[in-house]
Structures are given as C-alpha cells and as structure tokens.
Design an enzyme around this catalytic site. Structure first.
Site, PDB file in Angstrom:
ATOM      1  N   HIS A  90       0.837  -1.205   0.000  1.00  0.00           N
ATOM      2  CA  HIS A  90       0.000   0.000   0.000  1.00  0.00           C
ATOM      3  C   HIS A  90       0.874   1.259   0.000  1.00  0.00           C
ATOM      4  CE1 HIS A  90      -3.730   2.269   1.363  1.00  0.00           C
ATOM      5  NE2 HIS A  90      -2.787   3.113   1.725  1.00  0.00           N
ATOM      6  N   GLU A  91       1.924   1.249   0.829  1.00  0.00           N
ATOM      7  CA  GLU A  91       2.765   2.442   0.970  1.00  0.00           C
ATOM      8  C   GLU A  91       3.640   2.671  -0.266  1.00  0.00           C
ATOM      9  OE1 GLU A  91       2.129   4.564   3.384  1.00  0.00           O
ATOM     10  OE2 GLU A  91       0.662   3.103   4.090  1.00  0.00           O
ATOM     11  N   HIS A 144       1.647   4.350  -2.779  1.00  0.00           N
ATOM     12  CA  HIS A 144       1.547   5.802  -2.566  1.00  0.00           C
ATOM     13  C   HIS A 144       2.704   6.526  -3.254  1.00  0.00           C
ATOM     14  CE1 HIS A 144      -1.859   6.759  -0.094  1.00  0.00           C
ATOM     15  NE2 HIS A 144      -1.546   5.927   0.860  1.00  0.00           N
TER      16      HIS A 144
HETATM   17 ZN    ZN Z   1      -2.847   5.145   2.204  1.00  0.00          ZN
END
Ligand code: ZN
Length: 184
Positions: free
Chosen positions: A150-151, A154
C-alpha cells in the site's frame, strides 16, 4: 505544521522522487519524517486506526513512508506479538512479492469516505534505508506485507481505490446497507 492533503491533491497521483542518500540525515528530511509521524498520531478515523503514512500524504513528493501502530496498547501477549513494528523506509523497493495473493480489506488516511478490498501478495520483501541512512531488508507476511505494498503504491501515485475490487462506503457500513462495487 504538517497536515494530510485531500484525496484529489496531485501529489497523491504522481510518482514521488528518490531521496539522495546523503540527504536522509539532513534537517530537511528529518523534519519531514517528524511531520509524517505527527500527522499519523493525530489521525482520528473513528473506528479506523492509522498505522502507516507516506510522504505524499502530507504533500511531500518524496519516497518515504513510515509504519507505527498508533492503536490502543495491547496487553495480551499473543496480540502484542502481532503488533506492527515501527519502521521508517526511505527509497523503499519491493524486491520480492509472493505469487500467492489474497483479498485484503484496506483503508487509507487519504481516502475519507470508503475502504475496500484489494488483491495483495501474501508475502513481500522490502529493501530500504532507515532514517539514519542505513540500508536494510525485511520480509513480511499478512498485514505488514499488505502495508508495504500500500505504501509503495503511494510513492508511485497509486491509491488503493485504483486497485480495489470492491469499494465500501463507510457511511453505508455504519447503516448496515449493502456494499457498492467498483466498475473496473
Ligand atoms: Zn494510504
């Protein structure tokens, strides 16, 4: 004072830049990391707890994220073992992803109104620098592996909404209504 930028902010949809290794320990980068930590700890998401944050989420287009479990301290020994480690990742790379995937529930500090289900590799290996500029590698499974993915997304300008197989409106869940599917 650092704050979360809105979901529509361009920095959340752009590929972030690497941090030159010699800059990692500079006052500028240390201040950014401090700001990220402050915003993560200040996050109030109702029933949702903030556990990780990436620099673009506070409007900084650099490849940095950090993980810190800000949830209530768990007393039970087994739960304590499941607590997430605190770590800072500068210029992180996912060097290995398991072929095996699972559908994981996912929410984001930058997405106020919904969470969703995303297909993620069950295991991931991350290579990064810590806040002192030292390289490390860490393998993870389950939630930690999911957070790594997830990171890093980003930092590549990708929100979980872009990958979600299903998006669930938070309001609708509270009212016990049916979920809303995303059209892919
Ligand atoms: Zn997030």
């Amino acid at each position: 004072m650092a704050t979360l930028v809105p979901e529509s902010h361009p920095v959340l949809h752009t590929i972030a830049d690497e941090v030159p290794r010699e800059d990692i320990t500079s006052a500028r980068i240390q201040k950014i990391i401090k700001g990220m930590r402050a915003v993560l700890h200040a996050y109030k998401g109702g029933e949702f707890t903030g556990v990780a944050i990436a620099a673009p989420q506070i409007g900084v287009p650099l490849r940095i994220f950090l993980i810190e479990d800000t949830g209530t301290r768990k007393k039970d020994a087994q739960e304590a073992a499941e607590r997430l480690p605190a770590l800072v990742a500068v210029n992180p790379r996912l060097v290995k992803l398991s072929r095996q995937k699972h559908l994981a529930h996912e929410g984001c500090l930058s997405v106020e109104d919904s969470y969703g289900t995303v297909s993620r590799a069950t295991h991931a290996t991350l290579r990064a620098y810590n806040e002192h500029g030292m390289p490390y590698q860490r393998g993870a499974g389950g939630l930690l592996a999911q957070i790594f993915q997830h990171e890093v997304d980003h930092l590549d300008g990708i929100l979980f909404l872009d990958r979600a197989e299903e998006i669930i409106e938070k309001d609708m869940t509270l009212k016990g209504k049916t979920t809303k599917k995303k059209h892919l």
